[in-house]
Design an enzyme around this catalytic site. Structure first.
Site, PDB file in Angstrom:
ATOM      1  N   THR A 133     -37.498 -20.702  10.694  1.00  0.00           N
ATOM      2  CA  THR A 133     -36.212 -20.007  10.837  1.00  0.00           C
ATOM      3  C   THR A 133     -35.112 -20.948  11.331  1.00  0.00           C
ATOM      4  O   THR A 133     -35.392 -21.937  12.028  1.00  0.00           O
ATOM      5  CB  THR A 133     -36.392 -18.842  11.841  1.00  0.00           C
ATOM      6  OG1 THR A 133     -35.115 -18.404  12.288  1.00  0.00           O
ATOM      7  CG2 THR A 133     -37.165 -19.269  13.083  1.00  0.00           C
ATOM      8  N   ASP A 134     -33.864 -20.574  11.052  1.00  0.00           N
ATOM      9  CA  ASP A 134     -32.729 -21.342  11.587  1.00  0.00           C
ATOM     10  C   ASP A 134     -32.575 -21.123  13.098  1.00  0.00           C
ATOM     11  O   ASP A 134     -31.856 -21.865  13.766  1.00  0.00           O
ATOM     12  CB  ASP A 134     -31.424 -20.982  10.864  1.00  0.00           C
ATOM     13  CG  ASP A 134     -31.013 -19.511  10.989  1.00  0.00           C
ATOM     14  OD1 ASP A 134     -31.779 -18.711  11.565  1.00  0.00           O
ATOM     15  OD2 ASP A 134     -29.921 -19.164  10.500  1.00  0.00           O
ATOM     16  N   GLU A 135     -33.259 -20.095  13.637  1.00  0.00           N
ATOM     17  CA  GLU A 135     -33.066 -19.769  15.060  1.00  0.00           C
ATOM     18  C   GLU A 135     -33.596 -20.870  15.978  1.00  0.00           C
ATOM     19  O   GLU A 135     -33.259 -20.911  17.154  1.00  0.00           O
ATOM     20  CB  GLU A 135     -33.693 -18.406  15.385  1.00  0.00           C
ATOM     21  CG  GLU A 135     -33.101 -17.321  14.503  1.00  0.00           C
ATOM     22  CD  GLU A 135     -33.411 -15.895  14.925  1.00  0.00           C
ATOM     23  OE1 GLU A 135     -33.672 -15.670  16.114  1.00  0.00           O
ATOM     24  OE2 GLU A 135     -33.366 -15.019  14.051  1.00  0.00           O
ATOM     25  N   TYR A 159     -38.963 -15.683  20.775  1.00  0.00           N
ATOM     26  CA  TYR A 159     -39.297 -15.817  19.342  1.00  0.00           C
ATOM     27  C   TYR A 159     -38.957 -17.208  18.830  1.00  0.00           C
ATOM     28  O   TYR A 159     -39.805 -17.904  18.259  1.00  0.00           O
ATOM     29  CB  TYR A 159     -38.551 -14.754  18.525  1.00  0.00           C
ATOM     30  CG  TYR A 159     -38.516 -15.048  17.035  1.00  0.00           C
ATOM     31  CD1 TYR A 159     -39.692 -15.059  16.284  1.00  0.00           C
ATOM     32  CD2 TYR A 159     -37.309 -15.324  16.380  1.00  0.00           C
ATOM     33  CE1 TYR A 159     -39.663 -15.344  14.912  1.00  0.00           C
ATOM     34  CE2 TYR A 159     -37.277 -15.604  15.015  1.00  0.00           C
ATOM     35  CZ  TYR A 159     -38.454 -15.615  14.285  1.00  0.00           C
ATOM     36  OH  TYR A 159     -38.427 -15.898  12.946  1.00  0.00           O
ATOM     37  N   LYS A 163     -41.329 -20.279  17.430  1.00  0.00           N
ATOM     38  CA  LYS A 163     -41.225 -20.843  16.080  1.00  0.00           C
ATOM     39  C   LYS A 163     -40.932 -22.354  16.163  1.00  0.00           C
ATOM     40  O   LYS A 163     -41.466 -23.136  15.375  1.00  0.00           O
ATOM     41  CB  LYS A 163     -40.122 -20.143  15.281  1.00  0.00           C
ATOM     42  CG  LYS A 163     -40.443 -18.727  14.858  1.00  0.00           C
ATOM     43  CD  LYS A 163     -41.641 -18.591  13.926  1.00  0.00           C
ATOM     44  CE  LYS A 163     -41.383 -19.130  12.539  1.00  0.00           C
ATOM     45  NZ  LYS A 163     -42.530 -18.836  11.620  1.00  0.00           N
TER      46      LYS A 163
HETATM   47  P1  NAD Z   1     -42.707  -9.779   9.249  1.00  0.00           P
HETATM   48  O1  NAD Z   1     -42.809  -9.508  10.706  1.00  0.00           O
HETATM   49  O2  NAD Z   1     -42.108  -8.746   8.341  1.00  0.00           O
HETATM   50  O3  NAD Z   1     -44.157 -10.100   8.661  1.00  0.00           O
HETATM   51  C1  NAD Z   1     -45.086 -10.917   9.330  1.00  0.00           C
HETATM   52  C2  NAD Z   1     -46.444 -10.714   8.680  1.00  0.00           C
HETATM   53  O4  NAD Z   1     -47.391 -11.561   9.356  1.00  0.00           O
HETATM   54  C3  NAD Z   1     -46.981  -9.278   8.820  1.00  0.00           C
HETATM   55  O5  NAD Z   1     -47.536  -8.861   7.589  1.00  0.00           O
HETATM   56  C4  NAD Z   1     -48.067  -9.396   9.905  1.00  0.00           C
HETATM   57  O6  NAD Z   1     -49.105  -8.445   9.758  1.00  0.00           O
HETATM   58  C5  NAD Z   1     -48.552 -10.817   9.666  1.00  0.00           C
HETATM   59  N1  NAD Z   1     -49.169 -11.417  10.867  1.00  0.00           N
HETATM   60  C6  NAD Z   1     -48.685 -11.390  12.137  1.00  0.00           C
HETATM   61  N2  NAD Z   1     -49.533 -12.048  12.955  1.00  0.00           N
HETATM   62  C7  NAD Z   1     -50.556 -12.507  12.182  1.00  0.00           C
HETATM   63  C8  NAD Z   1     -51.713 -13.280  12.442  1.00  0.00           C
HETATM   64  N3  NAD Z   1     -52.008 -13.689  13.686  1.00  0.00           N
HETATM   65  N4  NAD Z   1     -52.548 -13.575  11.416  1.00  0.00           N
HETATM   66  C9  NAD Z   1     -52.270 -13.140  10.152  1.00  0.00           C
HETATM   67  N5  NAD Z   1     -51.188 -12.405   9.852  1.00  0.00           N
HETATM   68  C10 NAD Z   1     -50.337 -12.100  10.853  1.00  0.00           C
HETATM   69  O7  NAD Z   1     -41.917 -11.160   9.132  1.00  0.00           O
HETATM   70  P2  NAD Z   1     -40.977 -11.693   7.969  1.00  0.00           P
HETATM   71  O8  NAD Z   1     -39.587 -11.260   8.243  1.00  0.00           O
HETATM   72  O9  NAD Z   1     -41.598 -11.386   6.668  1.00  0.00           O
HETATM   73  O10 NAD Z   1     -41.043 -13.242   8.256  1.00  0.00           O
HETATM   74  C11 NAD Z   1     -42.023 -14.078   7.627  1.00  0.00           C
HETATM   75  C12 NAD Z   1     -41.848 -15.494   8.116  1.00  0.00           C
HETATM   76  O11 NAD Z   1     -40.534 -15.958   7.813  1.00  0.00           O
HETATM   77  C13 NAD Z   1     -41.995 -15.643   9.642  1.00  0.00           C
HETATM   78  O12 NAD Z   1     -42.693 -16.836   9.892  1.00  0.00           O
HETATM   79  C14 NAD Z   1     -40.577 -15.718  10.154  1.00  0.00           C
HETATM   80  O13 NAD Z   1     -40.509 -16.464  11.337  1.00  0.00           O
HETATM   81  C15 NAD Z   1     -39.892 -16.419   8.996  1.00  0.00           C
HETATM   82  N6  NAD Z   1     -38.459 -16.138   8.820  1.00  0.00           N
HETATM   83  C16 NAD Z   1     -37.997 -14.840   8.803  1.00  0.00           C
HETATM   84  C17 NAD Z   1     -36.644 -14.600   8.577  1.00  0.00           C
HETATM   85  C18 NAD Z   1     -36.098 -13.191   8.501  1.00  0.00           C
HETATM   86  O14 NAD Z   1     -34.869 -13.011   8.409  1.00  0.00           O
HETATM   87  N7  NAD Z   1     -36.923 -12.151   8.500  1.00  0.00           N
HETATM   88  C19 NAD Z   1     -35.758 -15.664   8.398  1.00  0.00           C
HETATM   89  C20 NAD Z   1     -36.267 -16.962   8.419  1.00  0.00           C
HETATM   90  C21 NAD Z   1     -37.612 -17.180   8.625  1.00  0.00           C
HETATM   91  P1  TYD Z   2     -32.028  -8.890  13.730  1.00  0.00           P
HETATM   92  O1  TYD Z   2     -32.062  -8.168  12.430  1.00  0.00           O
HETATM   93  O2  TYD Z   2     -32.933  -8.431  14.833  1.00  0.00           O
HETATM   94  O3  TYD Z   2     -32.236 -10.437  13.401  1.00  0.00           O
HETATM   95  P2  TYD Z   2     -32.077 -11.748  14.390  1.00  0.00           P
HETATM   96  O4  TYD Z   2     -32.005 -11.316  15.790  1.00  0.00           O
HETATM   97  O5  TYD Z   2     -33.321 -12.499  14.076  1.00  0.00           O
HETATM   98  O6  TYD Z   2     -30.826 -12.437  13.918  1.00  0.00           O
HETATM   99  O7  TYD Z   2     -30.549  -8.825  14.271  1.00  0.00           O
HETATM  100  C1  TYD Z   2     -29.470  -9.325  13.510  1.00  0.00           C
HETATM  101  C2  TYD Z   2     -28.228  -9.238  14.368  1.00  0.00           C
HETATM  102  O8  TYD Z   2     -27.928  -7.845  14.570  1.00  0.00           O
HETATM  103  C3  TYD Z   2     -28.418  -9.832  15.754  1.00  0.00           C
HETATM  104  O9  TYD Z   2     -27.199 -10.456  16.142  1.00  0.00           O
HETATM  105  C4  TYD Z   2     -28.692  -8.634  16.634  1.00  0.00           C
HETATM  106  C5  TYD Z   2     -27.899  -7.531  15.970  1.00  0.00           C
HETATM  107  N1  TYD Z   2     -28.445  -6.150  16.115  1.00  0.00           N
HETATM  108  C6  TYD Z   2     -27.610  -5.113  16.531  1.00  0.00           C
HETATM  109  O10 TYD Z   2     -26.402  -5.306  16.788  1.00  0.00           O
HETATM  110  N2  TYD Z   2     -28.143  -3.861  16.643  1.00  0.00           N
HETATM  111  C7  TYD Z   2     -29.460  -3.600  16.388  1.00  0.00           C
HETATM  112  O11 TYD Z   2     -29.905  -2.430  16.547  1.00  0.00           O
HETATM  113  C8  TYD Z   2     -30.301  -4.667  15.939  1.00  0.00           C
HETATM  114  C9  TYD Z   2     -31.759  -4.447  15.629  1.00  0.00           C
HETATM  115  C10 TYD Z   2     -29.750  -5.944  15.818  1.00  0.00           C
END
Ligand code: NAD
Ligand code: TYD
Length: 355
Positions: A133-135, A159, A163
């Protein structure tokens, strides 16, 4: 030929598996623990498809992972599995360290042992792709340039710290053991199958249910939003052509403050599913207490992946968000099914104290 995907029942992993099998006949083995965020229903359309295999298990279960690697001999491992929600990491960091740090380290060890035992050809071709992630880069001021791959690693939440730790481990396994790794650091994704505890799906679901639309703090925090299918295409591109040991930033060049995102979603819902009383969904917006340590701004400089690998997003925010709202309107049963008792408890825990 086969690839092993971890966390493929979650939001991005499931989109990745579906897109992969829509474009290729190379089989996918999906290893997923099925935490609250993992939903086998996301992949129901693959039932009976001989190219898809699912195993419920933990990336940290070394015996299971070794057995799967030996049996299926994947040419690549793509690690999506993680605990992924910042707010949950604030409430309970333990699971984040366990999966994102300890789990990734164990997975790396299992994969290293497998990779070292491969014959020369498959060994040279093998890849471990880590989805991050960019975070990990921390927070930007309004006028700072966007994150490049060489930006300081300054994570601010449990988080993002977990990561960042996993990214460091992946880097070290390459540097020390020669494991052929690739890392992607992507901005905020949105799109189909997004679990409704994250901002965009939460707003859609709450709006339709007539509930408040919670905005943390002043709502002026900026995120760089990318349609999930564009993230998936970037991962495919990096897997195919990325330089071993490199990291690639992935983003949509689409910075927007949260309040603008919420207004856009409300405007689309006003158009596509107008309220009976003629009022706008915007009237449901409610400012609530801010997230502790809330990062102010993320922005991705994706010029490296564009320059080296020719990747660009296909969707603009306007087209992607319209598709997303349509998807949620068309998949109300999916939404109902994920709103389990555990989901309701989380909503209560996270929002009661912010009122
Ligand atoms: P998500 O929480 O929707 O899905 C995570 C999946 O991993 C779930 O299916 C969960 O059951 C599985 N999981 C959790 N712990 C596990 C373990 N110990 N062993 C096997 N499986 C396990 O997350 P997402 O949004 O799909 O994100 C996927 C990846 O992309 C993550 O690594 C996250 O850090 C990264 N990412 C997410 C975003 C975003 O905006 N959602 C952006 C950039 C990077
Ligand atoms: P989120 O979807 O949790 O992603 P991330 O924290 O990984 O960026 O949140 C996106 C943005 O929205 C973040 O700045 C937090 C804000 N947010 C709210 O303002 N209200 C909410 O109920 C949630 C879940 C997030």
């Amino acid at each position: 030929m086969m690839i092993l995907v971890t966390g493929g029942a979650g939001f991005i992993g499931a989109n990745f598996v579906l897109d992969w099998l829509a474009q290729s006949d190379e089989a996918v083995l999906n290893l997923d623990k099925l935490t609250y965020a993992g939903n086998p229903e996301n992949l129901l359309s693959l039932q009976g498809d001989s190219r898809y295999l699912f195993v419920q298990g933990d990336i940290g279960d070394a015996a299971l992972v070794a057995q799967l690697l030996a049996r299926y001999q994947p040419r690549a491992v793509l690690n999506f599995a993680a605990e992924s929600h910042v707010d949950r990491s604030i409430h309970g960091p333990e699971d984040f360290i366990q999966t994102n740090v300890v789990g990734t380290m164990r997975l790396l060890q299992s994969v290293r042992a497998y990779w070292q035992g491969l014959a020369e050809g498959p060994r040279a071709a093998f890849r471990f792709l880590h989805v991050s992630t960019d975070e990990v880069y921390g927070s930007l001021s309004p006028d700072d340039p966007a994150f490049t791959e060489t930006h300081k690693i300054e994570p601010n939440s449990p988080y993002s710290a977990s990561k960042a730790a996993s990214d460091h481990l992946v880097r070290a396994w390459h540097h020390t053991y020669g494991l052929p790794v690739l890392t992607t650091n992507c901005s905020n994704n949105y799109g189909p199958l997004h679990f409704p505890e994250k901002l965009i799906p939460l707003i859609i679901v709450n709006a339709l249910a007539g509930k408040p639309l919670p905005i943390y703090g002043d709502g002026l925090q900026v995120r760089d939003w990318l349609y999930v299918k564009d993230h998936c295409s970037a991962i495919r591109r990096v897997l195919q052509s990325g330089r071993v040991g490199e990291t690639y930033n992935v983003g949509g060049c689409n910075e927007k403050p949260n309040i603008e995102i919420v207004h856009t979603v409300c405007t689309l819902l006003d158009e596509l599913r107008p309220k009976g009383d003629g009022s706008s969904y915007k009237t449901q917006i409610a400012y609530v207490q801010d997230r502790p340590g809330h990062d102010r701004r993320y922005a991705i400089d994706a010029s490296k992946i564009e320059r080296e690998l020719g990747w660009m997003p296909a969707e603009t925010f306007e087209t992607g968000i319209r598709k997303t709202v349509h998807w949620y309107l068309d998949h109300q049963a999916w939404v109902t099914n994920v709103q389990s008792g555990a989901y309701r408890e989380w909503v209560k825990a996270n929002y009661a104290e912010r009122a």
